[in-house]
Design a protein around this motif. Structure first.
Motif, PDB file in Angstrom:
ATOM      1  N   ASN A  59       0.797  -1.283  -0.377  1.00 30.27           N
ATOM      2  CA  ASN A  59      -0.146  -0.443  -0.095  1.00 30.27           C
ATOM      3  C   ASN A  59       0.767   1.394  -0.293  1.00 30.27           C
ATOM      4  O   ASN A  59       0.967   1.814  -0.539  1.00 30.27           O
ATOM      5  CB  ASN A  59      -1.177   0.409   1.328  1.00 30.27           C
ATOM      6  CG  ASN A  59      -2.168  -0.853   1.052  1.00 30.27           C
ATOM      7  OD1 ASN A  59      -2.691  -1.493   0.012  1.00 30.27           O
ATOM      8  ND2 ASN A  59      -2.582  -1.055   2.379  1.00 30.27           N
ATOM      9  N   ILE A  60       2.303   0.892   0.644  1.00 29.15           N
ATOM     10  CA  ILE A  60       2.948   2.956   0.901  1.00 29.15           C
ATOM     11  C   ILE A  60       3.578   2.313  -0.777  1.00 29.15           C
ATOM     12  O   ILE A  60       3.626   4.093  -1.406  1.00 29.15           O
ATOM     13  CB  ILE A  60       4.235   2.173   1.803  1.00 29.15           C
ATOM     14  CG1 ILE A  60       3.415   2.759   4.071  1.00 29.15           C
ATOM     15  CG2 ILE A  60       5.523   2.939   1.949  1.00 29.15           C
ATOM     16  CD1 ILE A  60       3.933   1.790   4.268  1.00 29.15           C
ATOM     17  N   ILE A  61       3.961   1.420  -0.886  1.00 25.89           N
ATOM     18  CA  ILE A  61       4.272   1.727  -2.427  1.00 25.89           C
ATOM     19  C   ILE A  61       3.368   1.618  -3.176  1.00 25.89           C
ATOM     20  O   ILE A  61       4.250   3.028  -4.336  1.00 25.89           O
ATOM     21  CB  ILE A  61       5.166   0.519  -2.752  1.00 25.89           C
ATOM     22  CG1 ILE A  61       5.967  -0.774  -1.894  1.00 25.89           C
ATOM     23  CG2 ILE A  61       5.881   0.126  -4.233  1.00 25.89           C
ATOM     24  CD1 ILE A  61       7.705   0.439  -2.636  1.00 25.89           C
ATOM     25  N   ASP A  62       2.309   1.954  -3.773  1.00 25.11           N
ATOM     26  CA  ASP A  62       1.365   1.467  -4.403  1.00 25.11           C
ATOM     27  C   ASP A  62       0.690   3.710  -4.314  1.00 25.11           C
ATOM     28  O   ASP A  62       0.864   3.986  -5.482  1.00 25.11           O
ATOM     29  CB  ASP A  62       0.215   1.020  -3.977  1.00 25.11           C
ATOM     30  CG  ASP A  62       0.483  -0.356  -4.777  1.00 25.11           C
ATOM     31  OD1 ASP A  62       0.879  -0.837  -5.539  1.00 25.11           O
ATOM     32  OD2 ASP A  62      -0.361  -1.373  -4.493  1.00 25.11           O
ATOM     33  N   SER A  63       0.523   3.680  -3.050  1.00 23.44           N
ATOM     34  CA  SER A  63       0.704   5.643  -2.972  1.00 23.44           C
ATOM     35  C   SER A  63       1.799   5.972  -3.277  1.00 23.44           C
ATOM     36  O   SER A  63       1.592   7.515  -3.018  1.00 23.44           O
ATOM     37  CB  SER A  63       0.230   5.694  -1.297  1.00 23.44           C
ATOM     38  OG  SER A  63       1.732   5.805  -0.414  1.00 23.44           O
ATOM     39  N   ALA A  64       2.925   5.960  -3.904  1.00 17.77           N
ATOM     40  CA  ALA A  64       4.730   6.434  -3.379  1.00 17.77           C
ATOM     41  C   ALA A  64       4.688   6.855  -5.094  1.00 17.77           C
ATOM     42  O   ALA A  64       5.530   7.110  -5.484  1.00 17.77           O
ATOM     43  CB  ALA A  64       5.086   6.272  -3.219  1.00 17.77           C
ATOM     44  N   GLU A  65       3.421   5.985  -6.452  1.00 17.24           N
ATOM     45  CA  GLU A  65       4.199   5.705  -7.307  1.00 17.24           C
ATOM     46  C   GLU A  65       3.287   6.800  -8.275  1.00 17.24           C
ATOM     47  O   GLU A  65       2.254   7.260  -7.467  1.00 17.24           O
ATOM     48  CB  GLU A  65       3.311   4.084  -7.875  1.00 17.24           C
ATOM     49  CG  GLU A  65       3.845   3.248  -7.370  1.00 17.24           C
ATOM     50  CD  GLU A  65       4.018   1.994  -8.144  1.00 17.24           C
ATOM     51  OE1 GLU A  65       2.905   1.901  -8.803  1.00 17.24           O
ATOM     52  OE2 GLU A  65       4.846   1.300  -8.424  1.00 17.24           O
TER      53      GLU A  65
END
Length: 96
Positions: free
Chosen positions: A90-96
């Motif tokens: 979820n953190i990775i997805d929100s950083a993209e």
């Protein structure tokens, strides 16, 4: 916390793209545009890991982040590892 068997681990991995089960841990890696972006994401993961009281083994070289998750108290992969893996995604997805 109960160790998950290989069948259950593999079943749950179907929902986590890029993660694999090797040895007694879940493993993945991510590449970012640069070191600053990688470190920023690591900081966000660190706050979440602390909130969950479950901390990854990780290494960072420039723009690459390698993560291993294992519940050392239990001696293998547990629900705690999958919970943190989903949070990391979820953190990775929100950083993209």
């Amino acid at each position: 916390m109960e160790i998950l068997d290989d069948y259950e681990i593999n079943r749950r991995l179907e929902d986590l793209e890029g993660w694999e089960h090797k040895g007694d841990a879940l493993h993945t890696s991510f590449q970012f545009e640069n070191f600053k972006e990688a470190f920023s994401v690591m900081t966000r993961i660190a706050f979440e890991a602390e909130a969950q009281q479950h901390h990854p083994e990780w290494t960072n070289v420039y723009n690459e982040l390698m993560i291993s998750l294992s519940t050392h108290d239990a001696g293998g992969v547990t629900e705690k590892d999958f919970k943190l893996a989903r949070s990391i995604e979820n953190i990775i997805d929100s950083a993209e």
